[in-house]
Design a protein around this motif. Structure first.
Motif, mmCIF file in Angstrom:
data_model
loop_
_atom_site.group_PDB
_atom_site.id
_atom_site.type_symbol
_atom_site.label_atom_id
_atom_site.label_comp_id
_atom_site.label_asym_id
_atom_site.label_seq_id
_atom_site.Cartn_x
_atom_site.Cartn_y
_atom_site.Cartn_z
ATOM 1 N N PHE A 1 0.825 -1.205 0.000
ATOM 2 C CA PHE A 1 0.000 0.000 0.000
ATOM 3 C C PHE A 1 0.861 1.259 0.000
ATOM 4 O O PHE A 1 0.542 2.239 -0.677
ATOM 5 C CB PHE A 1 -0.958 -0.013 1.188
ATOM 6 N N LEU A 2 1.948 1.245 0.762
ATOM 7 C CA LEU A 2 2.854 2.397 0.752
ATOM 8 C C LEU A 2 3.452 2.582 -0.647
ATOM 9 O O LEU A 2 3.557 3.707 -1.141
ATOM 10 C CB LEU A 2 3.965 2.205 1.782
ATOM 11 N N ARG A 3 3.849 1.477 -1.266
ATOM 12 C CA ARG A 3 4.401 1.540 -2.616
ATOM 13 C C ARG A 3 3.371 2.092 -3.601
ATOM 14 O O ARG A 3 3.698 2.934 -4.451
ATOM 15 C CB ARG A 3 4.842 0.128 -3.024
ATOM 16 N N ARG A 4 2.135 1.642 -3.471
ATOM 17 C CA ARG A 4 1.072 2.130 -4.358
ATOM 18 C C ARG A 4 0.808 3.610 -4.135
ATOM 19 O O ARG A 4 0.512 4.350 -5.083
ATOM 20 C CB ARG A 4 -0.223 1.341 -4.130
ATOM 21 N N SER A 5 0.898 4.072 -2.884
ATOM 22 C CA SER A 5 0.642 5.490 -2.603
ATOM 23 C C SER A 5 1.691 6.378 -3.278
ATOM 24 O O SER A 5 1.398 7.518 -3.640
ATOM 25 C CB SER A 5 0.603 5.744 -1.096
ATOM 26 N N VAL A 6 2.893 5.849 -3.441
ATOM 27 C CA VAL A 6 3.934 6.580 -4.165
ATOM 28 C C VAL A 6 3.668 6.524 -5.668
ATOM 29 O O VAL A 6 3.687 7.549 -6.363
ATOM 30 C CB VAL A 6 5.332 6.001 -3.844
ATOM 31 N N ASP A 7 3.386 5.324 -6.177
ATOM 32 C CA ASP A 7 3.229 5.137 -7.619
ATOM 33 C C ASP A 7 1.940 5.741 -8.160
ATOM 34 O O ASP A 7 1.921 6.291 -9.268
ATOM 35 C CB ASP A 7 3.257 3.642 -7.959
ATOM 36 N N GLU A 8 0.854 5.636 -7.377
ATOM 37 C CA GLU A 8 -0.454 6.042 -7.882
ATOM 38 C C GLU A 8 -0.919 7.396 -7.343
ATOM 39 O O GLU A 8 -1.695 8.089 -8.005
ATOM 40 C CB GLU A 8 -1.495 4.977 -7.541
ATOM 41 N N LEU A 9 -0.459 7.774 -6.146
ATOM 42 C CA LEU A 9 -0.897 9.021 -5.533
ATOM 43 C C LEU A 9 0.221 10.058 -5.453
ATOM 44 O O LEU A 9 0.035 11.146 -4.916
ATOM 45 C CB LEU A 9 -1.445 8.769 -4.122
ATOM 46 N N GLN A 10 1.414 9.705 -5.993
ATOM 47 C CA GLN A 10 2.580 10.608 -6.003
ATOM 48 C C GLN A 10 2.979 11.083 -4.604
ATOM 49 O O GLN A 10 3.424 12.211 -4.409
ATOM 50 C CB GLN A 10 2.328 11.821 -6.917
ATOM 51 N N GLN A 11 2.795 10.209 -3.614
ATOM 52 C CA GLN A 11 3.161 10.547 -2.248
ATOM 53 C C GLN A 11 4.672 10.428 -2.057
ATOM 54 O O GLN A 11 5.333 9.679 -2.763
ATOM 55 C CB GLN A 11 2.438 9.607 -1.277
ATOM 56 N N THR A 12 5.209 11.189 -1.122
ATOM 57 C CA THR A 12 6.610 11.074 -0.720
ATOM 58 C C THR A 12 6.656 10.369 0.627
ATOM 59 O O THR A 12 5.971 10.782 1.567
ATOM 60 C CB THR A 12 7.265 12.459 -0.590
ATOM 61 N N ILE A 13 7.453 9.304 0.720
ATOM 62 C CA ILE A 13 7.511 8.519 1.954
ATOM 63 C C ILE A 13 8.954 8.324 2.389
ATOM 64 O O ILE A 13 9.830 8.029 1.575
ATOM 65 C CB ILE A 13 6.832 7.143 1.771
ATOM 66 N N VAL A 14 9.185 8.508 3.686
ATOM 67 C CA VAL A 14 10.473 8.207 4.311
ATOM 68 C C VAL A 14 10.203 7.191 5.412
ATOM 69 O O VAL A 14 9.385 7.444 6.294
ATOM 70 C CB VAL A 14 11.127 9.470 4.918
ATOM 71 N N MET A 15 10.882 6.053 5.345
ATOM 72 C CA MET A 15 10.620 4.968 6.296
ATOM 73 C C MET A 15 11.916 4.488 6.938
ATOM 74 O O MET A 15 12.861 4.109 6.240
ATOM 75 C CB MET A 15 9.946 3.797 5.575
ATOM 76 N N VAL A 16 11.945 4.503 8.262
ATOM 77 C CA VAL A 16 13.040 3.881 9.003
ATOM 78 C C VAL A 16 12.701 2.405 9.178
ATOM 79 O O VAL A 16 11.588 2.062 9.578
ATOM 80 C CB VAL A 16 13.224 4.543 10.377
ATOM 81 N N THR A 17 13.653 1.528 8.857
ATOM 82 C CA THR A 17 13.419 0.099 9.017
ATOM 83 C C THR A 17 14.735 -0.623 9.253
ATOM 84 O O THR A 17 15.803 -0.139 8.876
ATOM 85 C CB THR A 17 12.715 -0.488 7.772
ATOM 86 N N HIS A 18 14.650 -1.780 9.879
ATOM 87 C CA HIS A 18 15.814 -2.659 10.022
ATOM 88 C C HIS A 18 15.676 -3.872 9.110
ATOM 89 O O HIS A 18 16.569 -4.713 9.048
ATOM 90 C CB HIS A 18 15.938 -3.140 11.476
ATOM 91 N N ASP A 19 14.544 -3.954 8.389
ATOM 92 C CA ASP A 19 14.181 -5.142 7.621
ATOM 93 C C ASP A 19 14.562 -4.981 6.142
ATOM 94 O O ASP A 19 14.009 -4.120 5.445
ATOM 95 C CB ASP A 19 12.674 -5.367 7.758
ATOM 96 N N PRO A 20 15.496 -5.798 5.619
ATOM 97 C CA PRO A 20 15.877 -5.701 4.205
ATOM 98 C C PRO A 20 14.703 -5.908 3.255
ATOM 99 O O PRO A 20 14.665 -5.300 2.173
ATOM 100 C CB PRO A 20 16.925 -6.809 4.038
ATOM 101 N N VAL A 21 13.749 -6.758 3.627
ATOM 102 C CA VAL A 21 12.587 -6.979 2.772
ATOM 103 C C VAL A 21 11.753 -5.703 2.686
ATOM 104 O O VAL A 21 11.309 -5.298 1.605
ATOM 105 C CB VAL A 21 11.738 -8.154 3.291
ATOM 106 N N ALA A 22 11.532 -5.041 3.834
ATOM 107 C CA ALA A 22 10.792 -3.777 3.825
ATOM 108 C C ALA A 22 11.528 -2.733 2.986
ATOM 109 O O ALA A 22 10.911 -2.012 2.194
ATOM 110 C CB ALA A 22 10.600 -3.275 5.253
ATOM 111 N N ALA A 23 12.839 -2.659 3.137
ATOM 112 C CA ALA A 23 13.629 -1.672 2.391
ATOM 113 C C ALA A 23 13.561 -1.912 0.887
ATOM 114 O O ALA A 23 13.686 -0.974 0.099
ATOM 115 C CB ALA A 23 15.075 -1.705 2.860
#
Length: 261
Positions: free
Chosen positions: A200-222
């Motif tokens: 959903f976060l990926r879609r919000s960038v691709d479809e809604l042109q949102q800008t997202i910054v996410m802190v994560t320790h998970d390589p899959v999430a990154a």
């Protein structure tokens, strides 16, 4: 009597019109004297507009501190930060609160939903508090993007953990902020719910042109991001475009090896 705001407006911040947020020589220190700890050490970074950026690093590397400073949740010891064209460094508390309300969205591990409100009421709550009516067409688009159209009348207790986090994401998106910050947003979710949220976060960038910054320790999430920034000892030491889980894991392994050698 006219009140003059101390917000510094310019045609754009130092990163240019394609930067949603910028930091220049940002340092964050805690304590003094022998107990002084440098959490961020003269960091320069531009966050690309309309892109998904992940921030990674070992525990204590400064990744959450960087996100909190960029989002105006924490003050800097030195340096300057911009959200779009507005320099937030040195803003008064009231101005900073208004800027966070109007231009920034947040998604954290804790869903922070009110149990007495249904999903739709939780989504629109920040705008209701601010006395602003939501853009109905945009709200419908957000709800559709995060897959909540048939859950809007449900209260949090009637939703799964993944659905509750989607409500939190929709709440962050609903006011059309310039940038959304997520601090380990999948941390309290099982792998399936986490994958749904990242999609959903990926879609919000691709479809809604949102800008997202996410802190994560998970390589899959990154791997869902367009770009990964790697921090170590309060500095950005590397970055990666078009990441995969394997390439991120390999890069992180090299950092850990250097730290332990």
């Amino acid at each position: 009597m006219t009140t003059v705001s101390t917000a510094v407006e310019a045609p754009h911040g130092p990163g240019g019109p394609h930067a949603a947020a910028s930091a220049r020589q940002v340092t964050k220190a805690y304590g003094a004297g022998e107990t002084r700890v440098i959490a961020l050490d003269a960091v320069d970074v531009d966050i690309a507009l309309g892109r998904f950026t992940a921030i990674m690093g070992p525990s204590g590397s400064g990744k959450s501190t960087l996100m909190h400073c960029l989002a105006g949740l924490d003050t800097v010891s030195d340096g300057r930060i911009w959200i779009g064209a507005t320099e937030i460094t040195g803003l008064k508390d009231r101005e900073l609160t208004r800027l966070r309300r109007d231009k920034i969205g947040f998604v954290f591990q804790a869903f922070n939903l009110l149990p007495t409100l249904n999903a739709l009421e939780n989504i629109t709550l920040p705008m209701d508090i601010a006395g602003r009516k939501p853009d109905r067409s945009w709200l419908d688009q957000v709800v559709e993007t995060v897959g909540l159209a048939d859950r809007l009348s449900h209260r949090p207790a009637q939703l799964s953990g993944g659905q509750q986090q989607r409500v939190a994401v929709a709440r962050a998106l609903a006011s059309r902020p310039e940038i959304i910050f997520g601090d380990e947003p999948t941390g309290n979710l099982d792998s399936r719910s986490g994958a749904e949220l990242l999609t959903f976060l990926r879609r919000s960038v691709d479809e809604l042109q949102q800008t997202i910054v996410m802190v994560t320790h998970d390589p899959v999430a990154a791997s869902y991001a367009d770009r990964v920034l790697f921090l170590a000892d309060g500095r950005i030491v590397d970055e990666m475009a078009a990441p995969t889980a394997d390439s991120v894991l390999d890069r992180m392994g090299r950092f850990d090896g250097k730290r332990t050698s």
